[in-house]
Design an enzyme around this catalytic site. Structure first.
Site, PDB file in Angstrom:
ATOM      1  N   TRP A 120     -29.820 -39.983 -15.659  1.00  0.00           N
ATOM      2  CA  TRP A 120     -29.213 -38.768 -16.163  1.00  0.00           C
ATOM      3  C   TRP A 120     -27.819 -39.029 -16.706  1.00  0.00           C
ATOM      4  O   TRP A 120     -27.183 -39.992 -16.333  1.00  0.00           O
ATOM      5  CB  TRP A 120     -29.096 -37.737 -15.043  1.00  0.00           C
ATOM      6  CG  TRP A 120     -30.342 -37.443 -14.293  1.00  0.00           C
ATOM      7  CD1 TRP A 120     -31.622 -37.305 -14.775  1.00  0.00           C
ATOM      8  CD2 TRP A 120     -30.430 -37.236 -12.876  1.00  0.00           C
ATOM      9  NE1 TRP A 120     -32.501 -37.004 -13.776  1.00  0.00           N
ATOM     10  CE2 TRP A 120     -31.797 -36.966 -12.585  1.00  0.00           C
ATOM     11  CE3 TRP A 120     -29.504 -37.256 -11.838  1.00  0.00           C
ATOM     12  CZ2 TRP A 120     -32.245 -36.708 -11.287  1.00  0.00           C
ATOM     13  CZ3 TRP A 120     -29.938 -37.007 -10.558  1.00  0.00           C
ATOM     14  CH2 TRP A 120     -31.307 -36.725 -10.293  1.00  0.00           C
ATOM     15  N   ALA A 123     -25.108 -39.504 -13.947  1.00  0.00           N
ATOM     16  CA  ALA A 123     -25.163 -40.636 -13.023  1.00  0.00           C
ATOM     17  C   ALA A 123     -25.361 -41.939 -13.783  1.00  0.00           C
ATOM     18  O   ALA A 123     -24.423 -42.711 -13.982  1.00  0.00           O
ATOM     19  CB  ALA A 123     -26.272 -40.419 -11.990  1.00  0.00           C
ATOM     20  N   CYS A 124     -26.572 -42.183 -14.241  1.00  0.00           N
ATOM     21  CA  CYS A 124     -26.915 -43.487 -14.805  1.00  0.00           C
ATOM     22  C   CYS A 124     -26.302 -43.738 -16.173  1.00  0.00           C
ATOM     23  O   CYS A 124     -26.293 -44.871 -16.640  1.00  0.00           O
ATOM     24  CB  CYS A 124     -28.431 -43.649 -14.847  1.00  0.00           C
ATOM     25  SG  CYS A 124     -29.158 -43.592 -13.197  1.00  0.00           S
ATOM     26  N   LEU A 125     -25.764 -42.722 -16.810  1.00  0.00           N
ATOM     27  CA  LEU A 125     -24.940 -42.921 -18.000  1.00  0.00           C
ATOM     28  C   LEU A 125     -23.468 -43.024 -17.618  1.00  0.00           C
ATOM     29  O   LEU A 125     -22.765 -43.935 -18.052  1.00  0.00           O
ATOM     30  CB  LEU A 125     -25.141 -41.797 -19.015  1.00  0.00           C
ATOM     31  CG  LEU A 125     -24.403 -41.986 -20.350  1.00  0.00           C
ATOM     32  CD1 LEU A 125     -25.221 -41.448 -21.512  1.00  0.00           C
ATOM     33  CD2 LEU A 125     -23.025 -41.345 -20.361  1.00  0.00           C
ATOM     34  N   PRO A 128     -22.143 -46.707 -15.443  1.00  0.00           N
ATOM     35  CA  PRO A 128     -21.932 -47.942 -16.212  1.00  0.00           C
ATOM     36  C   PRO A 128     -20.960 -47.768 -17.370  1.00  0.00           C
ATOM     37  O   PRO A 128     -20.265 -48.717 -17.744  1.00  0.00           O
ATOM     38  CB  PRO A 128     -23.340 -48.303 -16.715  1.00  0.00           C
ATOM     39  CG  PRO A 128     -24.123 -47.042 -16.651  1.00  0.00           C
ATOM     40  CD  PRO A 128     -23.552 -46.260 -15.509  1.00  0.00           C
TER      41      PRO A 128
END
Length: 204
Positions: A120, A123-125, A128
């Site tokens: 999402w 979070a995962c965007l 990082p």
């Protein structure tokens, strides 16, 4: 009409010589949980970004989470069909930057401009992106090809990464920035086709 030569890898803008695309966690569970845009639009747009990377020969770093232990499935078919048989870095970490194999794959490209798709957004965007910026990378989230669990989650995450220095970008802008010049004729047909798919051109 005389264009300057291509600027090369030190171009301040995105170019085919200095950029890579990373696609993180476009898996069935994540796609199904997106609440900030229609799932069909998300997949069409993400696939279009992947086609853009293929057109301009950008390195593509693909990653999944928890596919190895069957808690999750592999990357969804529309994206896999575009990227083809490339390595996929499966992780246990929510933050891909904290996975050694993924991190090394990004750095092995030698490129400092990261175009990012991840689910999402919150979070995962975000994670990082923040880590890559801290290590001196320029990061470009493609805002019309990513999504969060809700509109407010998605928009708040984009504000956070933008405040940290991320460069928000849309699909038409990405295409135009990579193409840059109509005299670069090898990619003009693909460039026009992708803009048509995105709805930017309807009469070409």
């Amino acid at each position: 009409m005389t264009s300057f030569d291509k600027r090369g890898s030190d171009d301040r803008l995105l170019s085919p010589d200095n950029s890579l695309l990373t696609i993180i966690d476009y898996q069935p569970v994540q796609v199904g949980s997106i609440g900030s845009m229609r799932h069909s639009d998300l997949l069409e747009n993400a696939s279009l970004v992947a086609k853009t990377a293929k057109l301009y020969n950008l390195p593509i770093i693909l990653s999944t989470v928890n596919a190895h232990n069957q808690r999750n499935s592999d990357t969804v078919k529309p994206i896999k069909d575009v990227v083809g048989d490339i390595p996929s870095y499966d992780r246990s970490s929510i933050n891909a930057w904290e996975d050694k194999d993924y991190n090394e794959a990004i750095k092995a490209t030698g490129r400092k401009k990261i175009i990012i798709l991840a689910l999402w957004t919150e979070a995962c965007l975000t994670f990082p992106t923040l880590d890559a910026i801290a290590e001196g990378y320029d990061v470009y989230p493609v805002v019309d090809a990513v999504g969060g669990t809700s509109t407010i989650a998605h928009e708040t995450a984009l504000r956070r990464v933008e405040q940290a220095g991320a460069h928000l970008i849309t699909i038409p802008q990405l295409l135009c920035e990579l193409q840059r010049d109509w005299n670069r004729q090898d990619t003009v047909p693909g460039f026009v086709k992708l803009l048509q798919e995105n709805g930017a051109f309807t009469n070409l």
